[in-house]
Structure formats: C-alpha cells, structure tokens
Design a protein around this motif. Structure first.
Motif, PDB file in Angstrom:
ATOM      1  N   ASP A   7       5.676   1.741   3.648  1.00  0.00           N
ATOM      2  CA  ASP A   7       4.971   0.410   3.610  1.00  0.00           C
ATOM      3  C   ASP A   7       3.745   0.395   4.030  1.00  0.00           C
ATOM      4  OD1 ASP A   7       4.953  -2.643   3.908  1.00  0.00           O
ATOM      5  OD2 ASP A   7       5.175  -2.192   5.992  1.00  0.00           O
ATOM      6  N   ALA A   8       3.418   1.407   5.032  1.00  0.00           N
ATOM      7  CA  ALA A   8       1.965   1.656   5.604  1.00  0.00           C
ATOM      8  C   ALA A   8       1.002   2.065   4.476  1.00  0.00           C
ATOM      9  CB  ALA A   8       2.115   2.528   6.461  1.00  0.00           C
ATOM     10  N   LEU A   9       1.495   3.063   3.599  1.00  0.00           N
ATOM     11  CA  LEU A   9       0.779   3.645   2.282  1.00  0.00           C
ATOM     12  C   LEU A   9       0.469   2.577   1.423  1.00  0.00           C
ATOM     13  CD1 LEU A   9       2.522   7.052   1.799  1.00  0.00           C
ATOM     14  CD2 LEU A   9       0.166   6.658   2.885  1.00  0.00           C
ATOM     15  N   TYR A  10       1.442   1.718   1.043  1.00  0.00           N
ATOM     16  CA  TYR A  10       1.090   0.499   0.144  1.00  0.00           C
ATOM     17  C   TYR A  10       0.155  -0.403   0.928  1.00  0.00           C
ATOM     18  CZ  TYR A  10       4.846   1.593  -3.404  1.00  0.00           C
ATOM     19  OH  TYR A  10       5.539   2.180  -4.464  1.00  0.00           O
ATOM     20  N   SER A  15      -5.475  -2.612   1.052  1.00  0.00           N
ATOM     21  CA  SER A  15      -6.540  -3.029   2.011  1.00  0.00           C
ATOM     22  C   SER A  15      -7.834  -2.304   1.750  1.00  0.00           C
ATOM     23  CB  SER A  15      -6.104  -2.946   3.399  1.00  0.00           C
ATOM     24  OG  SER A  15      -5.635  -1.498   3.809  1.00  0.00           O
ATOM     25  N   THR A  16      -7.342  -1.028   1.302  1.00  0.00           N
ATOM     26  CA  THR A  16      -8.592  -0.205   1.118  1.00  0.00           C
ATOM     27  C   THR A  16      -9.127   0.243  -0.077  1.00  0.00           C
ATOM     28  OG1 THR A  16      -8.068   1.028   3.210  1.00  0.00           O
ATOM     29  CG2 THR A  16      -9.539   2.214   1.817  1.00  0.00           C
ATOM     30  N   VAL A  17      -8.230   0.367  -1.291  1.00  0.00           N
ATOM     31  CA  VAL A  17      -8.528   0.623  -2.506  1.00  0.00           C
ATOM     32  C   VAL A  17      -9.404  -0.449  -3.319  1.00  0.00           C
ATOM     33  CG1 VAL A  17      -7.767   1.282  -4.727  1.00  0.00           C
ATOM     34  CG2 VAL A  17      -6.833   2.329  -3.007  1.00  0.00           C
ATOM     35  N   LYS A  18      -8.922  -1.554  -2.980  1.00  0.00           N
ATOM     36  CA  LYS A  18      -9.593  -2.784  -3.570  1.00  0.00           C
ATOM     37  C   LYS A  18     -10.872  -3.099  -3.134  1.00  0.00           C
ATOM     38  CE  LYS A  18      -8.188  -6.200  -0.273  1.00  0.00           C
ATOM     39  NZ  LYS A  18      -7.341  -7.715  -0.015  1.00  0.00           N
ATOM     40  N   MET A  79      -4.286   2.074  -9.223  1.00  0.00           N
ATOM     41  CA  MET A  79      -5.340   1.920  -8.633  1.00  0.00           C
ATOM     42  C   MET A  79      -5.989   0.389  -9.194  1.00  0.00           C
ATOM     43  SD  MET A  79      -6.929   4.203  -6.966  1.00  0.00           S
ATOM     44  CE  MET A  79      -5.750   5.539  -6.307  1.00  0.00           C
ATOM     45  N   GLU A  80      -5.440  -0.100 -10.506  1.00  0.00           N
ATOM     46  CA  GLU A  80      -5.763  -1.249 -10.971  1.00  0.00           C
ATOM     47  C   GLU A  80      -5.009  -2.491 -10.136  1.00  0.00           C
ATOM     48  OE1 GLU A  80      -6.915  -0.562 -15.844  1.00  0.00           O
ATOM     49  OE2 GLU A  80      -4.996  -1.298 -15.064  1.00  0.00           O
ATOM     50  N   SER A  81      -3.971  -2.201 -10.028  1.00  0.00           N
ATOM     51  CA  SER A  81      -2.822  -3.156  -9.313  1.00  0.00           C
ATOM     52  C   SER A  81      -3.242  -3.186  -7.710  1.00  0.00           C
ATOM     53  CB  SER A  81      -1.298  -2.404  -9.257  1.00  0.00           C
ATOM     54  OG  SER A  81      -0.942  -2.316 -10.481  1.00  0.00           O
ATOM     55  N   PHE A  82      -3.644  -2.007  -7.021  1.00  0.00           N
ATOM     56  CA  PHE A  82      -4.244  -2.310  -5.796  1.00  0.00           C
ATOM     57  C   PHE A  82      -5.660  -3.312  -5.872  1.00  0.00           C
ATOM     58  CE2 PHE A  82      -2.100   1.956  -4.444  1.00  0.00           C
ATOM     59  CZ  PHE A  82      -0.962   1.140  -3.988  1.00  0.00           C
ATOM     60  N   ARG A  83      -6.226  -3.070  -6.870  1.00  0.00           N
ATOM     61  CA  ARG A  83      -7.574  -3.728  -7.008  1.00  0.00           C
ATOM     62  C   ARG A  83      -7.569  -5.394  -7.746  1.00  0.00           C
ATOM     63  NH1 ARG A  83     -12.375  -1.508  -6.488  1.00  0.00           N
ATOM     64  NH2 ARG A  83     -13.315  -2.560  -8.281  1.00  0.00           N
ATOM     65  N   TYR A 152       8.975  -5.251   0.377  1.00  0.00           N
ATOM     66  CA  TYR A 152       9.150  -6.343  -0.576  1.00  0.00           C
ATOM     67  C   TYR A 152       8.508  -7.505  -0.490  1.00  0.00           C
ATOM     68  CZ  TYR A 152      11.854 -10.426  -2.633  1.00  0.00           C
ATOM     69  OH  TYR A 152      12.375 -11.258  -3.168  1.00  0.00           O
ATOM     70  N   ASP A 153       8.180  -7.949   0.799  1.00  0.00           N
ATOM     71  CA  ASP A 153       7.202  -9.250   0.988  1.00  0.00           C
ATOM     72  C   ASP A 153       5.825  -9.024   0.603  1.00  0.00           C
ATOM     73  OD1 ASP A 153       9.506 -10.509   2.425  1.00  0.00           O
ATOM     74  OD2 ASP A 153       8.647  -9.960   4.300  1.00  0.00           O
ATOM     75  N   ARG A 154       5.364  -7.465   0.668  1.00  0.00           N
ATOM     76  CA  ARG A 154       4.041  -7.525  -0.027  1.00  0.00           C
ATOM     77  C   ARG A 154       4.134  -7.417  -1.302  1.00  0.00           C
ATOM     78  NH1 ARG A 154       0.663  -4.755   3.825  1.00  0.00           N
ATOM     79  NH2 ARG A 154       1.680  -3.613   5.494  1.00  0.00           N
ATOM     80  N   PHE A 155       4.892  -6.922  -2.142  1.00  0.00           N
ATOM     81  CA  PHE A 155       5.005  -7.147  -3.531  1.00  0.00           C
ATOM     82  C   PHE A 155       5.222  -8.540  -4.218  1.00  0.00           C
ATOM     83  CE2 PHE A 155       5.601  -2.503  -3.562  1.00  0.00           C
ATOM     84  CZ  PHE A 155       4.714  -2.295  -4.812  1.00  0.00           C
ATOM     85  N   VAL A 156       6.160  -9.507  -3.425  1.00  0.00           N
ATOM     86  CA  VAL A 156       6.161 -10.705  -3.484  1.00  0.00           C
ATOM     87  C   VAL A 156       4.841 -11.284  -3.550  1.00  0.00           C
ATOM     88  CG1 VAL A 156       7.117 -12.963  -3.069  1.00  0.00           C
ATOM     89  CG2 VAL A 156       8.726 -10.859  -3.466  1.00  0.00           C
TER      90      VAL A 156
END
Length: 325
Positions: A7-10, A15-18, A79-83, A152-156
């Motif tokens: 969870d922390a890595l996602y 928060s950072t890659v974008k 990378m695209e998804s994080f951004r 799960y909440d993050r992805f939703v």
C-alpha cells in the motif's frame, strides 16, 4: 507488514511519480524495468514463456529482446498510471489515438449499450480516461477486492477520478448492475484475456487451450449490447495506439453456453491478432494456458495461481458477476 508495504509503495507512486517531469518518469520506468529484467525473476521468466507461444519461431536472443521490451512496456503502464491523475484533459485527449472508433460511436448512438473487452495490452487506464475525456462518455467496470482495504480504496478513487464507475464484486451483484447499465444504453469495459476461476470458457489461443472469462459474451447475449474487442499498443512515441474491432455477434443457433463459448473464442481471436502484432506490449506476467496449470510431480494444486507482477484489473467472469484479479 507485506500488505502495508505494498500500500505504501503504491501511495508513493501516486504521490511522487506524478510530480516528476515526464522525461524523468520515462527514464525511471525504463531503469526499473531493465533492473527487473536483468534479475531474471519469476515474472520475467513467465513473460518469456508466454511470449514463446506468441512468437514460436523466436530464438532465445529474440525472446530475451522481447521480454526486455515487454518489461519496459509494463513499467510504462505504471508510470503513466501514476501520472494520469495529474495529466490535463488536453494531454489525455492527445495521449491516445485509436483506429475505427466509429464502431464504438455508432454502437452508443444506437442505444443498445456497448461492451468493450480488452486484453492486457498497453494501458487500459489511459484508454478509459480517453473515453471519458475525449468522447465524454462515462462507463462502468468492476474492481477486485485488494488487501489491504486501503489499497483497494486507492484504486477505486484513482479510477473514479478518471471518470469511471467502479463496482465491487462483493456479493456477486456486479453482473446484474452491468446488465442494467447496458440495457439503459450505457458503456461497460472489461479486461477479458485471463480467467482465474477455473470455470471460464476454454478457447484456442495461439494453438493451445486457455480459459477466458465468459462474462462479456454473457452480458452481450442477455442484454443485446454490442460486444467490441479492443487492442492497444505503443509505437515508440508518447501517444498510445489502439483499434476498436468489429462487433462479435451472438450466434443464431446453439444453447446459451454454446453461444457464449463461440463468442469468447472470437474475442480470443481478436486479442491474438493484436498481441501477435505487438507482443512486447502484452503484459501477461502470469500463467494463462492450461498446460501451465497441470499438476506438478509433487502433486501440488493444479489450479490457477496468481504470479508476481500482476496488476489490479477490471474483470467479470460469468453470470455470477465474480471478478478476477
């Protein structure tokens, strides 16, 4: 502890890659991909094994080349998804250039409802964001229950932020809700090239037997919605490419099961055509073919098992509405 770390890595990624400049994010993704490829872990070896079926005449050197490109494509997805949450609407509109979109536009105009079924090619999230932003069309999908619940909440939240309606599969109600959306003329999108339930439809895929979820075919058959395969790929530019394939029609004869099986085979054939053209963009780092799921000599469970490198994907397998990771 493992769930909390995941969870922390996602969370760190979003928060950072974008915030990184795009060229920096691209180079970072490639560096991570190359490092993972050089380590020759289970995910890379599984990817090469899968690619060996897609490109059966490939030499070991060619397979290694494809797997390295495949890992770079896979990290480009991340990378695209994080951004994506930080992309402007213009960036999203210009980030995807699909062909034959008239199949989708005509289907929506007909009021019948449309199901888009995709394999693990390219960036599904970017394609979805393009649909909601460029075409201005919201759509519905389902999402697996991840652990921990915060992940799960993050992805939703991430996908809802891109304009998608995300249904949980808990309680087996997703299929019914998807059917109602389609009968109202709506759009449903599902990733549909991998089944983990051991109850999917058997199809011939690159000459061998695999299972794929029957959900898209069953939805089309029950609601009268159009079922359209979609394939995606990268071409070395910042713009992702794609194709909306012609409708997979419901056969005029046969039982419900036979019709769903025939339609799922047509989906598999459409997926195979796109994967064969762009094998390096097929992010299948897990077991897929039944031959890979046969009992081992030690008698271990022969059923489908998630491998490392999976990513949360919207799936719906059958009329029960059960969705797969």
């Amino acid at each position: 502890m493992k769930d909390q770390l995941t969870d922390a890595l996602y969370g760190l990624g979003w928060s950072t890659v974008k915030k990184l400049p795009e060229p920096v994010a691209v180079r970072l993704g490639q560096r991570i991909a190359d490092t993972a490829w050089k380590r020759r872990g289970k995910s890379v070896l599984r990817l090469e094994s899968n690619l060996a079926r897609v490109v059966p005449d490939a030499t070991p050197a060619r397979l290694a080349e494809l797997s390295r490109a495949g890992m770079r494509s896979y990290l480009r997805y991340w990378m695209e998804s994080f951004r994506l949450p930080a992309w402007s609407k213009d960036r999203i509109r210009g980030g995807f250039a699909p062909q034959d979109v008239h199949h989708l536009e005509n289907g929506l105009a007909s009021g019948r409802g449309v199901i888009l079924a995709l394999p693990h090619l390219g960036n599904w999230d970017l394609a979805g964001a393009w649909v909601t932003t460029k075409l201005g069309v919201p759509f519905t999908t389902v999402a697996e229950r991840l652990k921990p619940e915060t992940l799960y909440d993050r992805f939703v939240a991430y996908r809802e932020g891109l304009g998608m309606e995300v249904l949980p599969h808990t309680g087996g109600s997703a299929f019914g809700t998807l059917a109602r959306r389609l009968r109202a003329g709506g759009l449903v999108c599902l990733v549909a090239d991998r089944d983990l339930s051991a109850s999917g439809v058997e199809v011939k895929f690159f000459g061998e037997t695999a299972r794929m979820p029957a959900g898209p075919a069953m939805l089309a058959r029950q609601t009268g919605a159009l079922l359209l395969p979609v394939t995606l790929w990268y071409d070395g530019t910042p713009v992702m490419q794609g194709r909306v394939h012609p409708e997979v029609e419901v056969p005029e004869t046969g039982t419900r099961t036979e019709q769903a099986a025939a339609m799922t085979q047509q989906l598999a054939d459409a997926f195979a055509s796109g994967i064969a053209e762009h094998p390096e963009d097929w992010h299948m780092l897990q077991r897929l073919w039944l031959a890979d799921l046969e009992p081992r000599a030690d008698g271990a469970d022969s059923g489908p098992r998630p491998d490392a490198g999976s990513r949360p994907e919207p799936h719906c397998d059958d009329s029960s509405g059960t969705e797969k990771p």
